[in-house]
Design a protein around this motif. Structure first.
Motif, PDB file in Angstrom:
ATOM      1  N   LYS A  24       0.843  -1.196   0.000  1.00  0.00           N
ATOM      2  CA  LYS A  24       0.000   0.000   0.000  1.00  0.00           C
ATOM      3  C   LYS A  24       0.881   1.250   0.000  1.00  0.00           C
ATOM      4  O   LYS A  24       1.809   1.373   0.793  1.00  0.00           O
ATOM      5  CB  LYS A  24      -0.920   0.034   1.218  1.00  0.00           C
ATOM      6  N   GLY A  25       0.592   2.166  -0.925  1.00  0.00           N
ATOM      7  CA  GLY A  25       1.341   3.415  -1.002  1.00  0.00           C
ATOM      8  C   GLY A  25       2.722   3.277  -1.616  1.00  0.00           C
ATOM      9  O   GLY A  25       3.504   4.220  -1.579  1.00  0.00           O
ATOM     10  N   VAL A  26       3.024   2.122  -2.178  1.00  0.00           N
ATOM     11  CA  VAL A  26       4.342   1.872  -2.778  1.00  0.00           C
ATOM     12  C   VAL A  26       4.200   1.935  -4.288  1.00  0.00           C
ATOM     13  O   VAL A  26       3.256   1.394  -4.859  1.00  0.00           O
ATOM     14  CB  VAL A  26       4.886   0.482  -2.353  1.00  0.00           C
ATOM     15  N   ASP A  27       5.134   2.625  -4.934  1.00  0.00           N
ATOM     16  CA  ASP A  27       5.147   2.677  -6.399  1.00  0.00           C
ATOM     17  C   ASP A  27       5.841   1.421  -6.901  1.00  0.00           C
ATOM     18  O   ASP A  27       7.071   1.359  -6.975  1.00  0.00           O
ATOM     19  CB  ASP A  27       5.878   3.935  -6.865  1.00  0.00           C
TER      20      ASP A  27
END
Length: 160
Positions: free
Chosen positions: A33-36
């Protein structure tokens, strides 16, 4: 005269399905989550991108399992080295499609060493095996399946 072709092909549609499945899994997993992070595909070349090397390793493992689910042998994967560029870690993965000349020669040599009454010839990126008896051709298929080669093989166009 009976014959069959030895090829090594990756189904492009199934590969696209596997890459889409990994990208959906990454989008839904809590630890991503929230990681590119994503897997990009161009032809038979894949690029796995993430922010940390452990995430890239996890994504390569997810890709391997997705390929297995889509009936693509993971031996076709040629995983490159991890590259750090800024905040991103990348890994290049190439899928082997078609028999290389060295592997074709090795297959022909293996078939000739068995001393069966068959002939093997290289035709582009495949090897054609012909013989008088169907049983001899089936022995060649069984023998090649038991061999540890660097690439997955498929046997097509079996004709009597």
């Amino acid at each position: 005269m009976p014959s069959f072709d030895i090829v090594s092909e990756v189904d492009k549609h199934q590969l696209t399905n596997a890459v889409d499945q990994v990208n959906r899994t990454v989008a839904n997993r809590f630890d991503f989550k929230g990681v590119d992070a994503e897997v990009e595909m161009s032809g038979f070349d894949l690029t796995v991108r993430a922010e940390a090397d452990i995430q890239v390793t996890q994504m390569v493992d997810m890709l391997r399992s997705a390929l297995i689910k889509c009936d693509i042998d993971p031996l076709a994967m040629d995983v490159g080295e991890e590259e750090q560029s800024g905040k991103q870690v990348k890994v290049q993965i190439t899928l082997k499609n078609g028999l290389e000349k060295e592997l074709s020669k090795k297959i022909v040599k293996i078939v000739k060493e068995e001393k069966l009454k068959v002939q093997a010839s290289i035709q582009g990126d495949q090897v054609r095996v012909t013989g008088k008896k169907r049983d001899d051709l089936q022995k060649v298929i069984a023998m090649l399946r038991n061999r540890e080669l660097d690439q997955p093989l498929q046997f097509e166009n079996f004709r009597d």
